[in-house]
Design a protein around this motif. Sequence first.
Motif, PDB file in Angstrom:
ATOM      1  N   ASN A  78       0.836  -1.211   0.000  1.00 32.31           N
ATOM      2  CA  ASN A  78       0.000   0.000   0.000  1.00 32.31           C
ATOM      3  C   ASN A  78       0.871   1.261   0.000  1.00 32.31           C
ATOM      4  OD1 ASN A  78      -2.223  -1.724   0.103  1.00 32.31           O
ATOM      5  ND2 ASN A  78      -2.199  -1.739   2.344  1.00 32.31           N
ATOM      6  N   GLY A  79       1.935   1.204  -0.788  1.00 32.83           N
ATOM      7  CA  GLY A  79       2.790   2.375  -0.966  1.00 32.83           C
ATOM      8  C   GLY A  79       3.910   2.518   0.044  1.00 32.83           C
ATOM      9  N   LYS A  80       3.911   1.660   1.089  1.00 30.01           N
ATOM     10  CA  LYS A  80       4.936   1.794   2.122  1.00 30.01           C
ATOM     11  C   LYS A  80       5.906   0.609   2.041  1.00 30.01           C
ATOM     12  CE  LYS A  80       5.382   2.466   7.057  1.00 30.01           C
ATOM     13  NZ  LYS A  80       4.908   1.859   8.279  1.00 30.01           N
ATOM     14  N   ILE A 140      -0.726  -7.957  -6.670  1.00 31.68           N
ATOM     15  CA  ILE A 140       0.732  -7.954  -6.730  1.00 31.68           C
ATOM     16  C   ILE A 140       1.120  -7.270  -8.034  1.00 31.68           C
ATOM     17  CG2 ILE A 140       2.840  -9.367  -6.756  1.00 31.68           C
ATOM     18  CD1 ILE A 140       1.275 -11.540  -5.274  1.00 31.68           C
ATOM     19  N   ASP A 141       1.847  -6.172  -7.942  1.00 31.36           N
ATOM     20  CA  ASP A 141       2.146  -5.337  -9.110  1.00 31.36           C
ATOM     21  C   ASP A 141       0.865  -5.033  -9.897  1.00 31.36           C
ATOM     22  OD1 ASP A 141       4.815  -5.349  -8.396  1.00 31.36           O
ATOM     23  OD2 ASP A 141       5.285  -7.088  -9.641  1.00 31.36           O
ATOM     24  N   GLY A 142      -0.204  -4.769  -9.163  1.00 33.43           N
ATOM     25  CA  GLY A 142      -1.461  -4.350  -9.784  1.00 33.43           C
ATOM     26  C   GLY A 142      -2.333  -5.481 -10.284  1.00 33.43           C
ATOM     27  N   MET A 149      -0.865  -4.538  -3.005  1.00 32.95           N
ATOM     28  CA  MET A 149      -1.946  -3.703  -2.493  1.00 32.95           C
ATOM     29  C   MET A 149      -2.955  -4.608  -1.808  1.00 32.95           C
ATOM     30  SD  MET A 149      -4.568  -1.083  -4.341  1.00 32.95           S
ATOM     31  CE  MET A 149      -6.060  -1.964  -3.957  1.00 32.95           C
ATOM     32  N   THR A 150      -3.296  -4.274  -0.577  1.00 29.96           N
ATOM     33  CA  THR A 150      -4.286  -5.058   0.168  1.00 29.96           C
ATOM     34  C   THR A 150      -5.578  -4.248   0.237  1.00 29.96           C
ATOM     35  OG1 THR A 150      -3.784  -4.105   2.322  1.00 29.96           O
ATOM     36  CG2 THR A 150      -2.414  -5.962   1.598  1.00 29.96           C
ATOM     37  N   VAL A 151      -6.588  -4.834   0.851  1.00 26.17           N
ATOM     38  CA  VAL A 151      -7.875  -4.137   0.968  1.00 26.17           C
ATOM     39  C   VAL A 151      -7.705  -2.814   1.714  1.00 26.17           C
ATOM     40  CG1 VAL A 151      -8.585  -5.290   3.119  1.00 26.17           C
ATOM     41  CG2 VAL A 151     -10.328  -4.518   1.473  1.00 26.17           C
TER      42      VAL A 151
END
Lengths: 163, 286
Positions: A12-14, A55-57, A76-78
């Motif tokens: 999530n960007g981190k 994973i990678d979109g 990216m998770t929920v």
Amino acid sequence: MTDTRKITVTVNGKSHTKEVPTRLLLSDFLRHELLLTGTHVGCEHGVCGACTVLIDGRSARSCLTLAVQANGHEVMTVEGIAPNADELHHLQQAMQDHHGLQCGYCTPGILTTLFELLRDNPDPSEHEVRSAISGNLCRCTGYQGIVEAALDAAQKMRAGARS
Amino acid sequence: MKPAPFTYHDPQTLDEAYGLLATLENARVLSGGQSLIPMLNFRYVQPDHIIDVAGIAAISGITYKDGILKIGAMTRQREIEYSDIVATHCPLMREAILQVGHRQTRNRGTIGGSLAHLDPAAELPLVACAMDGMIHLGGSRGTRDVAFTDYALGFMTTAIEPDEMITGVSIPTWKPGHGSAFVEFARREGDFAIVAIAALMEIDASQTITRAALAVGGALATAQRLPEAEAILVGAKANDETFRAAGEACTQIDAVEDVHAPASYRKSLAGVLTRRALKAAAERTK
């Protein structure tokens, strides 16, 4: 002795760097190491879809991925769907409006799967929505509310993109 | 529901991978993980070593040259789904790939993984079977190419030696204008097929079938050709009567029986799906 690896995964960007056992599943890495418990673990053999993340979109079952396989990749998770802590994404709002969930166990996997669908296909047919979530088991809703929510969110997102 | 401990290796070149395969005992190759990781989670398999080949660029990608479609083992099913090369030169594979698992598994799963796992109902081995695919194997002792018929030895059993791995598959494509169809029946979209049929056909100007291939999946220990039905087709007119006769021949298979369906049901289904596949393939010829 447990085989371990140092991995760096952006979630999530981190960016997170951790030493993990190589047999650790990505789903358990997210939940137990990063304490991101939004990703739910249902069947742990790739059938129920509750653990779906991007994973990678691209949607993937985090229980069928080792944490080491995500090394150097973006997840990216929920928890990453909503634009901020006070605002829901169109999809999340539509799930609430259309009663797209009851117990909520499958919901994180449904949301991440539909997030990918609507990004790639902003105007899906009902069949395309049903096909996209064919790998996500929901035992509460009978899917009707989920499908309605996806179509409604798609419509609102298209309207938002136009304005 | 967690994998037993193993030692993880991530070679970046084929030679490195071959070296690991030659020296490590009880090692398994990991590509997309959509079949292997469930088996690890259940502890059906407990390898001491996992060799993750995702970093080996040489075994990923799709090329087409001189009538041969070549796909690297590590190529993800998603890439096949969205490949213009595959859609143009191998419509059968394009139709089949849409029936492989779900979007979430196709994003990770690879063609090499599917061929190595060799589930009897899997779509990609069935395509390789119907189209006389050649499986490319490699190891420290050298490389070899094995025809699908010699590769699929039985139920989930392949000709891959313990010190070898799949590097890719070559599919001889059919002439432009041929027709093909991939038809399967499963209880729900994305489930394993109870029976699947792959059909390819070439027809001349007088509607006579000049070349045909038929293969069945899900009904036997592994994907298999249907030579009796193929013999009925070649030289016959492409019409319902011919397709019915070919379908009838396909009901003679020695179908398996399990919780999903009795053998008699699979035999009957093989006949029906063969008819449907042949009709669709004929309609798609140009």
